[in-house]
Design a protein around this motif. Structure first.
Motif, PDB file in Angstrom:
ATOM      1  N   LEU A   6       0.674  -1.083  -0.315  1.00  0.00           N
ATOM      2  CA  LEU A   6      -0.120  -0.214   0.388  1.00  0.00           C
ATOM      3  C   LEU A   6       0.915   1.022  -0.184  1.00  0.00           C
ATOM      4  CD1 LEU A   6      -2.790  -0.882   2.650  1.00  0.00           C
ATOM      5  CD2 LEU A   6      -2.666  -0.169   0.183  1.00  0.00           C
ATOM      6  N   LYS A   7       0.254   1.890  -0.382  1.00  0.00           N
ATOM      7  CA  LYS A   7       1.075   3.295  -0.641  1.00  0.00           C
ATOM      8  C   LYS A   7      -0.129   5.015  -0.597  1.00  0.00           C
ATOM      9  CE  LYS A   7       4.176   2.577  -4.152  1.00  0.00           C
ATOM     10  NZ  LYS A   7       5.095   3.077  -5.184  1.00  0.00           N
ATOM     11  N   VAL A   8      -0.772   5.087   0.785  1.00  0.00           N
ATOM     12  CA  VAL A   8      -1.879   5.178   1.166  1.00  0.00           C
ATOM     13  C   VAL A   8      -1.745   6.524   1.821  1.00  0.00           C
ATOM     14  CG1 VAL A   8      -1.998   3.580   3.051  1.00  0.00           C
ATOM     15  CG2 VAL A   8      -3.849   4.414   2.502  1.00  0.00           C
ATOM     16  N   ILE A   9      -2.694   7.404   1.912  1.00  0.00           N
ATOM     17  CA  ILE A   9      -3.588   8.550   2.218  1.00  0.00           C
ATOM     18  C   ILE A   9      -3.783   8.093   3.850  1.00  0.00           C
ATOM     19  CG2 ILE A   9      -4.712  10.661   2.130  1.00  0.00           C
ATOM     20  CD1 ILE A   9      -3.593  10.602  -0.396  1.00  0.00           C
ATOM     21  N   VAL A  10      -4.130   9.088   5.067  1.00  0.00           N
ATOM     22  CA  VAL A  10      -4.829   8.786   6.062  1.00  0.00           C
ATOM     23  C   VAL A  10      -5.178  10.138   6.435  1.00  0.00           C
ATOM     24  CG1 VAL A  10      -5.251   8.203   8.181  1.00  0.00           C
ATOM     25  CG2 VAL A  10      -4.105   6.433   6.905  1.00  0.00           C
ATOM     26  N   THR A  11      -6.549  10.283   5.963  1.00  0.00           N
ATOM     27  CA  THR A  11      -6.408  12.013   6.533  1.00  0.00           C
ATOM     28  C   THR A  11      -7.641  12.179   8.260  1.00  0.00           C
ATOM     29  OG1 THR A  11      -9.069  11.641   5.963  1.00  0.00           O
ATOM     30  CG2 THR A  11      -7.976  12.445   3.767  1.00  0.00           C
ATOM     31  N   GLY A  12      -7.267  12.955   8.634  1.00  0.00           N
ATOM     32  CA  GLY A  12      -7.266  13.199  10.199  1.00  0.00           C
ATOM     33  C   GLY A  12      -6.806  12.299  10.618  1.00  0.00           C
ATOM     34  N   GLY A  13      -5.328  11.960  10.368  1.00  0.00           N
ATOM     35  CA  GLY A  13      -4.014  11.345  11.131  1.00  0.00           C
ATOM     36  C   GLY A  13      -3.512  11.559  11.857  1.00  0.00           C
ATOM     37  N   ALA A  14      -3.568  12.442  12.570  1.00  0.00           N
ATOM     38  CA  ALA A  14      -2.336  12.822  13.747  1.00  0.00           C
ATOM     39  C   ALA A  14      -2.840  12.456  14.683  1.00  0.00           C
ATOM     40  CB  ALA A  14      -2.968  15.082  13.997  1.00  0.00           C
ATOM     41  N   GLN A  15      -4.092  12.250  15.601  1.00  0.00           N
ATOM     42  CA  GLN A  15      -4.227  11.745  16.323  1.00  0.00           C
ATOM     43  C   GLN A  15      -5.518  10.245  15.946  1.00  0.00           C
ATOM     44  OE1 GLN A  15      -5.865  14.773  18.925  1.00  0.00           O
ATOM     45  NE2 GLN A  15      -6.983  16.069  17.214  1.00  0.00           N
ATOM     46  N   GLY A  16      -6.498   9.951  17.884  1.00  0.00           N
ATOM     47  CA  GLY A  16      -6.851   8.983  17.760  1.00  0.00           C
ATOM     48  C   GLY A  16      -6.932   7.902  16.802  1.00  0.00           C
ATOM     49  N   MET A  17      -7.888   8.208  15.928  1.00  0.00           N
ATOM     50  CA  MET A  17      -8.068   6.153  15.663  1.00  0.00           C
ATOM     51  C   MET A  17      -7.076   6.630  14.083  1.00  0.00           C
ATOM     52  SD  MET A  17     -12.414   5.203  15.181  1.00  0.00           S
ATOM     53  CE  MET A  17     -12.891   6.539  13.910  1.00  0.00           C
ATOM     54  N   GLY A  74       5.268   7.735  -5.031  1.00  0.00           N
ATOM     55  CA  GLY A  74       5.583   7.400  -5.774  1.00  0.00           C
ATOM     56  C   GLY A  74       5.129   6.553  -6.579  1.00  0.00           C
ATOM     57  N   GLY A  75       3.785   7.168  -5.810  1.00  0.00           N
ATOM     58  CA  GLY A  75       2.426   6.402  -6.607  1.00  0.00           C
ATOM     59  C   GLY A  75       1.591   6.151  -5.459  1.00  0.00           C
ATOM     60  N   LEU A  76       0.070   6.286  -5.610  1.00  0.00           N
ATOM     61  CA  LEU A  76      -0.807   5.876  -4.513  1.00  0.00           C
ATOM     62  C   LEU A  76      -1.929   5.199  -5.229  1.00  0.00           C
ATOM     63  CD1 LEU A  76      -2.321   8.149  -2.680  1.00  0.00           C
ATOM     64  CD2 LEU A  76      -3.322   9.584  -4.065  1.00  0.00           C
ATOM     65  N   ASN A  77      -2.221   3.929  -4.417  1.00  0.00           N
ATOM     66  CA  ASN A  77      -3.359   2.641  -4.490  1.00  0.00           C
ATOM     67  C   ASN A  77      -3.942   2.536  -3.240  1.00  0.00           C
ATOM     68  OD1 ASN A  77      -1.309   1.853  -2.742  1.00  0.00           O
ATOM     69  ND2 ASN A  77      -1.183   0.208  -4.043  1.00  0.00           N
ATOM     70  N   GLY A  78      -4.377   3.526  -2.330  1.00  0.00           N
ATOM     71  CA  GLY A  78      -5.579   3.328  -1.212  1.00  0.00           C
ATOM     72  C   GLY A  78      -5.646   4.875  -0.765  1.00  0.00           C
ATOM     73  N   LEU A  79      -6.659   5.331   0.457  1.00  0.00           N
ATOM     74  CA  LEU A  79      -7.753   5.921   1.111  1.00  0.00           C
ATOM     75  C   LEU A  79      -8.243   5.361   1.893  1.00  0.00           C
ATOM     76  CD1 LEU A  79      -8.263   9.336   1.196  1.00  0.00           C
ATOM     77  CD2 LEU A  79      -9.810   8.696   0.024  1.00  0.00           C
ATOM     78  N   ILE A  80      -8.062   6.161   3.443  1.00  0.00           N
ATOM     79  CA  ILE A  80      -8.637   6.056   4.108  1.00  0.00           C
ATOM     80  C   ILE A  80      -8.962   7.252   4.792  1.00  0.00           C
ATOM     81  CG2 ILE A  80      -8.488   5.605   7.281  1.00  0.00           C
ATOM     82  CD1 ILE A  80      -6.611   3.418   6.023  1.00  0.00           C
ATOM     83  N   ASN A  81     -10.562   7.417   4.309  1.00  0.00           N
ATOM     84  CA  ASN A  81     -10.868   8.654   4.422  1.00  0.00           C
ATOM     85  C   ASN A  81     -11.661   9.122   6.113  1.00  0.00           C
ATOM     86  OD1 ASN A  81     -11.605  10.750   2.688  1.00  0.00           O
ATOM     87  ND2 ASN A  81     -13.343   9.638   1.728  1.00  0.00           N
ATOM     88  N   ASN A  82     -10.806   9.139   7.320  1.00  0.00           N
ATOM     89  CA  ASN A  82     -10.685   8.848   8.549  1.00  0.00           C
ATOM     90  C   ASN A  82     -11.408  10.588   9.110  1.00  0.00           C
ATOM     91  OD1 ASN A  82     -10.785   8.267  11.353  1.00  0.00           O
ATOM     92  ND2 ASN A  82      -9.380   9.853  11.301  1.00  0.00           N
ATOM     93  N   ALA A  83     -11.481  11.769   8.440  1.00  0.00           N
ATOM     94  CA  ALA A  83     -11.237  13.020   8.389  1.00  0.00           C
ATOM     95  C   ALA A  83     -12.654  13.301   8.865  1.00  0.00           C
ATOM     96  CB  ALA A  83     -10.877  13.981   7.779  1.00  0.00           C
ATOM     97  N   GLY A  84     -12.831  13.429  10.620  1.00  0.00           N
ATOM     98  CA  GLY A  84     -14.667  14.317  10.945  1.00  0.00           C
ATOM     99  C   GLY A  84     -14.453  14.878  12.047  1.00  0.00           C
ATOM    100  N   ILE A  85     -15.255  15.553  12.359  1.00  0.00           N
ATOM    101  CA  ILE A  85     -15.488  16.465  13.505  1.00  0.00           C
ATOM    102  C   ILE A  85     -17.233  16.386  13.762  1.00  0.00           C
ATOM    103  CG2 ILE A  85     -13.873  18.352  12.802  1.00  0.00           C
ATOM    104  CD1 ILE A  85     -16.377  20.256  11.850  1.00  0.00           C
ATOM    105  N   LEU A  86     -17.867  16.732  15.357  1.00  0.00           N
ATOM    106  CA  LEU A  86     -18.558  16.952  15.892  1.00  0.00           C
ATOM    107  C   LEU A  86     -19.175  17.651  16.124  1.00  0.00           C
ATOM    108  CD1 LEU A  86     -18.626  14.221  18.752  1.00  0.00           C
ATOM    109  CD2 LEU A  86     -20.007  13.620  16.292  1.00  0.00           C
ATOM    110  N   ARG A  87     -20.225  18.546  15.907  1.00  0.00           N
ATOM    111  CA  ARG A  87     -20.777  19.922  16.006  1.00  0.00           C
ATOM    112  C   ARG A  87     -22.161  19.803  16.741  1.00  0.00           C
ATOM    113  NH1 ARG A  87     -16.762  21.024  15.418  1.00  0.00           N
ATOM    114  NH2 ARG A  87     -15.425  22.668  14.644  1.00  0.00           N
ATOM    115  N   ASP A  88     -22.408  18.378  17.977  1.00  0.00           N
ATOM    116  CA  ASP A  88     -23.565  18.174  17.845  1.00  0.00           C
ATOM    117  C   ASP A  88     -25.290  19.218  18.369  1.00  0.00           C
ATOM    118  OD1 ASP A  88     -22.839  15.461  17.636  1.00  0.00           O
ATOM    119  OD2 ASP A  88     -22.088  14.839  19.278  1.00  0.00           O
TER     120      ASP A  88
END
Length: 248
Positions: A6-17, A74-88
């Motif tokens: 995998l050559k993968v992007i993880v969004t919202g990846g600075a903390q938590g899941m 050197g390429g890209l073949n994956g994405l984990i769309n993890n970024a998210g926020i709450l405003r309940d």
């Protein structure tokens, strides 16, 4: 697909899941690029992880980040769309003391939809376009939905975003099949993260009391599901609930 490939992007990846996913991927031999608005937390990630500020709600930011990640790995073949926020907040509520009627603000609605849905969609669009342009296959996308997508009081904005992500997981799996790209989703329940730690304690305790396994989930519980989606080449267009049996 093997994790080491995998050559993968993880969004919202600075903390938590997200940070947990990125670390696990790195341990498995994958190349990982993490984006987040929290630059201080980004700097604390392992040095081998590529990291850069990313606001997924910003279209230009998404396009620029994907190009940068592709070049760095050197390429890209994956994405984990993890970024998210709450405003309940309730869509409409009445103050029991004053009788004042209050409404969920448009700003709170737009903020959650901007990150959790529009941002996730922009990232899918940019990553898939890059994969198609470079004929990168196979590819895989993991959308982070939520069990809240079935409906949850006080979360009209969050529910709308997460339900749409689950539905579009099906849509995109069909649209991208000819490109050799799979799309799956994982829907966490109550998980121990900085986001849930900021919840009202009374509401948090009530939720945990309704979890049949008797505990709040950990990021590792969700990672096991994400890992399955990444590795199982026959999994496509579906959402996995990982919630300890919680009925919201």
């Amino acid at each position: 697909m093997q994790l080491k490939d995998l050559k993968v992007i993880v969004t919202g990846g600075a903390q938590g899941m997200g940070a947990h996913f990125a670390t696990r991927l790195l341990e498995a031999g994958a190349q990982v690029a993490v984006g987040d608005v929290n630059e201080e937390k980004l700097a604390a990630l392992p040095a081998a992880i590529h990291r850069r500020r990313l606001d997924v709600a910003n279209e230009e930011d998404c396009a620029s980040f994907v190009q940068w990640a592709h070049e760095r790995m050197g390429g890209l073949n994956g994405l984990i769309n993890n970024a998210g926020i709450l405003r309940d907040g309730l869509l409409v509520k009445k103050d029991r003391t004053t009788g004042e009627v209050k409404k969920l603000s448009t700003a709170e609605w737009n903020a959650v939809l901007g990150v959790n849905l529009t941002g996730a969609t922009l990232m899918v669009r940019e990553v898939v376009a890059r994969m198609v342009q470079t004929d990168q296959r196979p590819g895989v996308i993991v959308n982070m939905s939520s069990i809240a997508r079935h409906g949850n009081r006080g979360q009209s904005n969050y529910v709308s975003a997460k339900a749409s992500l689950a539905a579009n997981t099906v849509t995109w799996s069909r649209e991208f099949a000819s490109f050799g790209i799979r799309v799956g989703a994982v829907a966490p329940g109550m998980i121990e993260t900085p986001m849930t730690q900021g919840m009202n304690q009374k509401a948090r305790d009530a939720l945990v009391a309704n979890i049949p396994v008797g505990r709040i989930g950990e990021p590792e519980d969700i990672w096991l599901a994400v890992k399955f989606v990444l590795e199982c080449d026959y999994f496509n267009g579906r959402t996995i609930d990982v919630d300890g049996g919680l009925n919201m």
